[in-house]
Design a protein around this motif. Sequence first.
Motif, mmCIF file in Angstrom:
data_model
loop_
_atom_site.group_PDB
_atom_site.id
_atom_site.type_symbol
_atom_site.label_atom_id
_atom_site.label_comp_id
_atom_site.label_asym_id
_atom_site.label_seq_id
_atom_site.Cartn_x
_atom_site.Cartn_y
_atom_site.Cartn_z
ATOM 1 N N GLY A 1 47.281 30.568 42.152
ATOM 2 C CA GLY A 1 46.737 30.729 40.817
ATOM 3 C C GLY A 1 47.429 31.846 40.059
ATOM 4 N N GLN A 2 46.888 32.166 38.898
ATOM 5 C CA GLN A 2 47.441 33.220 38.056
ATOM 6 C C GLN A 2 46.306 33.793 37.208
ATOM 7 N N GLU A 3 46.564 34.882 36.490
ATOM 8 C CA GLU A 3 45.533 35.475 35.644
ATOM 9 C C GLU A 3 46.099 35.717 34.243
ATOM 10 N N ASN A 4 45.265 35.443 33.234
ATOM 11 C CA ASN A 4 45.648 35.606 31.832
ATOM 12 C C ASN A 4 44.412 35.387 30.965
ATOM 13 N N LEU B 1 45.052 44.130 17.639
ATOM 14 C CA LEU B 1 44.647 42.742 17.451
ATOM 15 C C LEU B 1 43.961 42.287 18.742
ATOM 16 N N PRO B 2 43.004 41.388 18.653
ATOM 17 C CA PRO B 2 42.208 41.045 19.838
ATOM 18 C C PRO B 2 42.873 40.041 20.770
ATOM 19 N N ARG B 3 42.558 40.189 22.031
ATOM 20 C CA ARG B 3 42.835 39.174 23.043
ATOM 21 C C ARG B 3 41.551 38.999 23.848
ATOM 22 N N SER B 4 41.345 37.808 24.359
ATOM 23 C CA SER B 4 40.144 37.581 25.166
ATOM 24 C C SER B 4 40.334 38.199 26.556
ATOM 25 N N PRO B 5 39.249 38.390 27.311
ATOM 26 C CA PRO B 5 39.358 38.992 28.646
ATOM 27 C C PRO B 5 40.263 38.174 29.561
ATOM 28 N N ARG B 6 40.900 38.859 30.476
ATOM 29 C CA ARG B 6 41.777 38.185 31.433
ATOM 30 C C ARG B 6 40.928 37.576 32.547
ATOM 31 N N ILE B 7 41.218 36.313 32.848
ATOM 32 C CA ILE B 7 40.493 35.565 33.877
ATOM 33 C C ILE B 7 41.511 34.893 34.790
ATOM 34 N N ILE B 8 41.031 34.133 35.768
ATOM 35 C CA ILE B 8 41.918 33.500 36.742
ATOM 36 C C ILE B 8 41.858 31.984 36.591
ATOM 37 N N SER B 9 43.024 31.358 36.649
ATOM 38 C CA SER B 9 43.069 29.895 36.835
ATOM 39 C C SER B 9 43.669 29.655 38.208
ATOM 40 N N SER B 10 43.050 28.724 38.965
ATOM 41 C CA SER B 10 43.395 28.612 40.384
ATOM 42 C C SER B 10 43.253 27.178 40.882
ATOM 43 N N ASN B 11 43.920 26.898 41.991
ATOM 44 C CA ASN B 11 43.765 25.605 42.655
ATOM 45 C C ASN B 11 42.682 25.644 43.728
ATOM 46 N N ASP B 12 42.152 26.839 44.002
ATOM 47 C CA ASP B 12 41.048 27.003 44.950
ATOM 48 C C ASP B 12 39.870 27.637 44.225
ATOM 49 N N PRO B 13 38.640 27.276 44.575
ATOM 50 C CA PRO B 13 37.469 27.874 43.920
ATOM 51 C C PRO B 13 37.294 29.329 44.339
ATOM 52 N N ILE B 14 36.787 30.142 43.405
ATOM 53 C CA ILE B 14 36.499 31.550 43.693
ATOM 54 C C ILE B 14 35.082 31.827 43.209
ATOM 55 N N ASN B 15 34.153 31.856 44.144
ATOM 56 C CA ASN B 15 32.752 32.100 43.802
ATOM 57 C C ASN B 15 32.268 33.466 44.277
ATOM 58 N N VAL C 1 50.856 37.727 39.167
ATOM 59 C CA VAL C 1 50.447 38.809 38.271
ATOM 60 C C VAL C 1 51.691 39.368 37.573
ATOM 61 N N PRO C 2 51.520 40.011 36.427
ATOM 62 C CA PRO C 2 52.640 40.739 35.822
ATOM 63 C C PRO C 2 53.068 41.892 36.722
ATOM 64 N N GLU C 3 54.297 42.308 36.582
ATOM 65 C CA GLU C 3 54.838 43.344 37.470
ATOM 66 C C GLU C 3 54.499 44.739 36.948
ATOM 67 N N ARG C 4 53.208 45.076 36.975
ATOM 68 C CA ARG C 4 52.716 46.405 36.616
ATOM 69 C C ARG C 4 51.751 46.831 37.713
ATOM 70 N N ASP C 5 51.749 48.126 38.036
ATOM 71 C CA ASP C 5 50.965 48.575 39.184
ATOM 72 C C ASP C 5 49.475 48.296 39.036
ATOM 73 N N TYR C 6 48.934 48.379 37.807
ATOM 74 C CA TYR C 6 47.493 48.162 37.696
ATOM 75 C C TYR C 6 47.108 46.708 37.925
ATOM 76 N N TYR C 7 48.004 45.772 37.642
ATOM 77 C CA TYR C 7 47.730 44.370 37.981
ATOM 78 C C TYR C 7 47.828 44.173 39.500
ATOM 79 N N VAL C 8 48.929 44.656 40.065
ATOM 80 C CA VAL C 8 49.162 44.495 41.501
ATOM 81 C C VAL C 8 48.043 45.159 42.310
ATOM 82 N N ASP C 9 47.713 46.397 41.952
ATOM 83 C CA ASP C 9 46.681 47.133 42.691
ATOM 84 C C ASP C 9 45.301 46.491 42.540
ATOM 85 N N THR C 10 45.036 45.946 41.367
ATOM 86 C CA THR C 10 43.746 45.282 41.137
ATOM 87 C C THR C 10 43.576 44.106 42.083
#
Length: 361
Positions: A239-242, A177-191, A203-212
């Motif tokens: 911020g966080q990513e989802n 089933l589909p999910r949209s791409p993971r992006i960041i929501s933040s209190n600081d701008p990221i350009n 981030v979730p507690e998985r190595d590929y999230y942490v390492d990314t």
Amino acid sequence: MKMKFAGMCLLAGAMSVGLLSGCGSSSSSTSTTAAAENAQTEAAAEAAGETEAAETAANQGEIVIKYSTWAADGEAAYEGMKKFQEIVESGSNGVIKVELYPSNQAGSTNEQVEQVSMNQLQMMSSGDPGIIELEYLCLPYLFSSLDQYNEFMNTEVGQQYIQKSIDDRNTKIIDTLPRSPRIISSNDPINSLADMKGMKIRVPERDYYVDTFKAFGANPTPMDMGEVYSAMQTGVVTGQENPIETIVSYGFQNVNKYLVMTNHIIKPAFVMINNDFFNDLPEEYQNLLIDACTQAREYASEYMETAMEADLQTCIDAGMEVCEPDLEEFKEATQSVRDELGVKTWGEDGYAAIKEIAGES
């Protein structure tokens, strides 16, 4: 009624054999006796078969599929599950009832996988299929579309991992089933990538999230999802990513100022079913479930496209600004994450085959 009729047939058959035996002389041949015994055996087998068929027909009125997920109402994956429910219940003329359990009502992902394995839940959808070789297809910037997941799963190697799920957990992966791409929501701008240096991102507690996020230069902070809202309010994390649908469903647009379109991970929800439960269904119902999954995925994909636009507008209306940095530097920064975890997960040849599907040399 059918069970009673089967019993009557057995009784009548036995009576007929008895009458035939009684009419014979004491010098009747052994073959006559054998024939009578064979008739009894065949009648008993036929009656047993009719009884079993009758019991199966009776039980079909009680088929219940308990289908769980992390997703909440309004998320594309859950809307797909609702479409699946509609198709299956209608297609079975009400013989199959589908009960949906959204928002981790049935427990954590690991608990749900365990329950599907034991047939306490019959189905679930999750980004974590319980098989590392399938889960890690979501390495950062590896696959660029959800279709590539289904393409891989239809390869010989992909089928081996689906079989591994059956062998290891008694769970059969039948679709996504589909999910949209993971992006960041933040209190600081990221350009740009430089803006992420030292930023505390949940981030979730998985190595590929942490390492990314380490590769992005940020300070990744694993944290339970239920704590994130208050953590961003108090500044524990920036911020966080989802996926955007999760950002909106958790109300992060009310505590974050920026939406950053990094699209760093594309990850579907894998649809799993208890293998024994599936195999015990009549073939027509197995086909119904497979077809319903396909239709549910297609419906959810269309729903997601519209929902993403609506969710983006929800964030903008809440006062968020949208940042769209150049993703090429983000992709380059995570090359080592893809390569190291890719080879570790699939070996060099397997990783090379996956990169070919991803369109990479």
